[in-house]
Design an enzyme around this catalytic site. Structure first.
Site, PDB file in Angstrom:
ATOM      1  N   SER A   1      35.016 -16.017  11.191  1.00 29.89           N
ATOM      2  CA  SER A   1      35.656 -15.417  12.295  1.00 29.89           C
ATOM      3  C   SER A   1      36.645 -16.634  13.235  1.00 29.89           C
ATOM      4  O   SER A   1      36.771 -17.653  12.750  1.00 29.89           O
ATOM      5  CB  SER A   1      33.971 -15.198  12.983  1.00 29.89           C
ATOM      6  N   TYR A   2      36.422 -16.526  14.507  1.00 30.82           N
ATOM      7  CA  TYR A   2      37.224 -17.875  15.376  1.00 30.82           C
ATOM      8  C   TYR A   2      37.408 -18.767  15.441  1.00 30.82           C
ATOM      9  O   TYR A   2      36.125 -19.090  15.277  1.00 30.82           O
ATOM     10  CB  TYR A   2      36.882 -17.190  16.963  1.00 30.82           C
TER      11      TYR A   2
END
Length: 714
Positions: A319-320
């Protein structure tokens, strides 16, 4: 038709990969589909395509660095296209202006900086068309398609743009004025170098210099410990003398008297205490904790960690990366069983399955909607990949993130800590400590290769008696504070609030996460290295004389204090939430810039830099002289050329000639003139102030017997 603007080429490619498309020069053309019935263009920035203009673009007289022009305060800030990226800007601009384009989709990174990068391009193009925002935390196909289904109105993130724009302009204002005033004033003290200063880098440097001074001022003191070997109930064990919870004896005679008193004396078990401690599994990673852990385990610099995890994000498998949260939403937690089931098929993780807990969806240690800010914790996505198919560094990073998630599904680790108190002759107390793992729990996952050995105490009980078999004194000395590692520096920046005296400000800085942001801390450390304020040696951070000079010059002014950052970050955060005015903030920043300039000019006459090698702090001109000849080699008659930090032979590669001369020897800069004189005549002019330890001496450098040495005239 719509145009999508991503932040980087790789991200644009990933976004487009969900649709049939054709690659063009600087963009993709997406064929009509259910999301884009008329088709779409997808283009990209290359990070920042725009930058704030230089001072001379506001007023020509601001080009020259003089005290009379300070403070530099533009009436209105302007952005321009970066020359090196002008081609891509032109492509994006032409797509934006294309009459068939009726709507823009902002697909920059879902954060403040991404907001600024794309909106600046749109602003500079002059195009005013409806704008939507793609806001996603991972680049998996499911996340991308969901994001396009639920595009945000641009009003939802507009305040983030105001926050990022205000931050950029204010940093420019403070940095430009502070850097110029300190560079100019320090030049008057003989240091012809650029002294960059700024709102985040300078307080961070001040904390490093503070630790450096603590180490320099530290004077080690000797101390002694008395260690006895006991024979009680057929068991032998060691204990350390202790009084009032202190085992150190600062006087050698006293230590020897204690040892002499205990020799051969009777001993008895006075007390055996056991305390059980439970350790919960660690939190999921945010960027700071990931950077700190990667530095601790692999000695990765914070920037390297960010670069690697950014690559994993662009591959869609984590994820980010620039998240400041260690929590996830319930929706994310509901996907964990699917992700973990895929991971269990890989050889590296089979031993950890089946998991003690099938789900953590109801565990508030990990799942808390209120504590998820712009993004949730860094986790593996459902687009699971076998780590063995990644590069070595990517594999290490991915493995760390995976194991954090697996560990969260394990039980707590439990240890028993025991303290055995043995009394000699009814008077002198000795302490023996033990540790025993009762439940391995999550440590099976994270510390499987570094299991700590149990320290088992002897099987004795209160009241057992025996005698002292042996007693000895051990001499040691107090140790100075330890230097920070790069990973600890990231943590220090995040928790800098604890260095504030003002409780209210400490709360503010704690709320806004210390110095800098998750996205900027690695860059600040890199900047401090590039500007020669700090050096990294064996993963430890050292402040250079240049760094010490700047902090000594600034003194206790607000520029070097976390206090300014605390107030600043609070106001920026309020701008991002729509609760504060950007224009009011900028007016306050202009006043602060004026104060920084005036304060520096006022205190400059009192500056003293005792003990610092200020004559070595000069601007390196190597970028202009690199590769230029200065003379003939003494060993092979090749050309001696400028190689940056030293002069070396041009025949190094072809003939393996090892001749070289450092530009700095024993604290003294060796000028080009002296190098040329040495090569031509065999010796330099007399150079004053060589330093070796606490001694200094004057000498010439000479070429003799095939090497360079010192020629000290009697």
């Amino acid at each position: 038709m719509k145009v999508i603007i991503a932040e980087k080429p790789d991200q644009a490619s990933t976004l487009c990969s969900q649709f049939e498309r054709v690659k063009k020069d600087g963009y993709y053309e997406i064929k009509p589909n259910e999301f884009f019935p008329n088709g779409a263009y997808c283009t990209w920035a290359i990070g920042h395509l725009t930058q704030l203009v230089a001072p001379e673009d506001y007023h020509p007289e601001w080009k020259k660095w003089t005290l009379s022009t300070l403070p530099i305060i533009p009436e209105k800030f302007k952005y321009e296209v970066m020359k090196s990226k002008a081609k891509q800007y032109y492509i994006v601009s032409q797509l934006l202006k294309n009459p068939v384009v009726k709507e823009i989709i902002h697909a920059g990174d879902a954060g403040r900086e991404g907001e600024l990068i794309i909106r600046n391009i749109i602003q500079l193009s002059g195009v005013k068309k409806p704008l939507k925002r793609l806001w996603i935390s991972s680049l998996t196909p499911a996340s991308i398609l969901q994001g396009f289904r639920q595009l945000l109105d641009e009003e939802n993130t507009r305040n983030l743009y105001y926050e990022a724009y205000s931050r950029a302009c204010a940093d420019w204002l403070v940095g430009m004025n502070a850097s110029r005033v300190y560079s100019l004033l320090l030049k008057e003290k003989g240091m012809n170098d650029v002294f960059s200063a700024g709102r985040v880098q300078t307080p961070t440097l001040a904390l490093i210099v503070k630790r450096e001074k603590e180490i320099e001022k530290f004077e080690p003191e000797p101390f002694w410990e008395v260690v006895a070997t006991f024979a009680i109930g057929g068991k032998k064990y060691k204990g350390k003398w202790q009084k009032d919870q202190q085992s150190r004896v600062m006087n050698k005679d006293l230590a020897e008297k204690i040892a002499a008193f205990c020799k051969g004396k009777p001993a008895e078990i006075k007390e055996l205490k056991t305390e059980r401690k439970e350790y919960q599994p660690p939190f999921l990673f945010n960027l700071s904790s990931l950077q700190a852990e990667a530095n601790k385990i692999y000695k990765f610099s914070p920037k390297k960690t960010l670069d690697i995890v950014q690559t994993l994000y662009q591959k869609g498998i984590v994820s980010y990366p620039r998240s400041d949260s260690t929590f996830v939403t319930k929706g994310e937690a509901e996907l964990f069983p699917e992700i973990l089931a895929k991971l269990s098929a890989f050889d590296d993780y089979k031993e950890f399955f089946p998991l003690p807990m099938s789900s953590i969806v109801n565990n508030p240690r990990y799942v808390n909607e209120k504590k998820v800010t712009d993004h949730y914790a860094i986790i593996p996505t459902e687009q699971v990949k076998d780590p063995k198919k990644l590069s070595t560094d990517e594999q290490k990073m991915y493995d760390m993130i995976i194991k954090r998630l697996i560990a969260a599904h394990y039980d707590k680790a439990i240890f028993d800590y025991s303290t055995l108190t043995t009394v000699v002759d009814g008077r002198a107390e000795f302490i023996t400590k033990g540790k025993q793992q009762i439940q391995e729990g999550w440590r099976k996952v994270i510390y499987q290769d570094k299991k700590e050995k149990d320290q088992i105490l002897p099987n004795v009980k209160q009241g057992d008696s025996g005698h002292v078999e042996k007693v000895e004194t051990k001499e040691s000395q107090t140790q100075p504070p330890k230097r920070f590692t790069e990973g600890q520096l990231i943590t220090l920046m995040k928790t800098a609030g604890k260095y504030l005296d003002n409780d209210e400000l400490e709360k503010v800085l704690s709320k806004v996460e210390g110095l800098g942001t998750e996205a900027t801390r690695a860059g600040i450390i890199t900047m401090l290295k590039e500007r020669k304020y700090i050096e990294i040696k064996k993963n430890h951070v050292f402040a250079t004389d240049k760094g010490k000079v700047l902090i000594e010059a600034i003194g206790d002014q607000i520029l070097a204090s976390p206090e300014m950052t605390a107030k600043w970050e609070q106001r920026l955060s309020e701008i991002g939430e729509g609760q504060a005015s950007p224009s009011v903030f900028m007016e306050q920043t202009k006043k602060l810039s004026t104060k920084i300039v005036n304060d520096a000019i006022a205190i400059a006459p009192n500056w003293k830099f005792e003990g610092l090698q200020i004559d070595t702090i000069q601007r390196l001109s190597s970028r202009y002289t690199l590769g230029k000849k200065v003379g003939k080699c003494k060993l092979c008659d090749g050309d001696i050329v400028d190689k940056g930090q030293f002069y070396g032979c041009s025949n190094y590669k072809t003939a393996n000639c090892q001749f070289s001369i450092s530009k700095q020897i024993l604290g003294k800069k060796i000028t080009k003139t002296n190098i040329q004189k040495l090569l031509k005549e065999g010796s330099t002019n007399k150079i004053k102030g060589f330093k070796k330890g606490d001694n200094s001496f004057d000498a010439k450098l000479e070429w003799k017997d095939g090497k360079i040495g010192f020629l000290i005239e009697k």
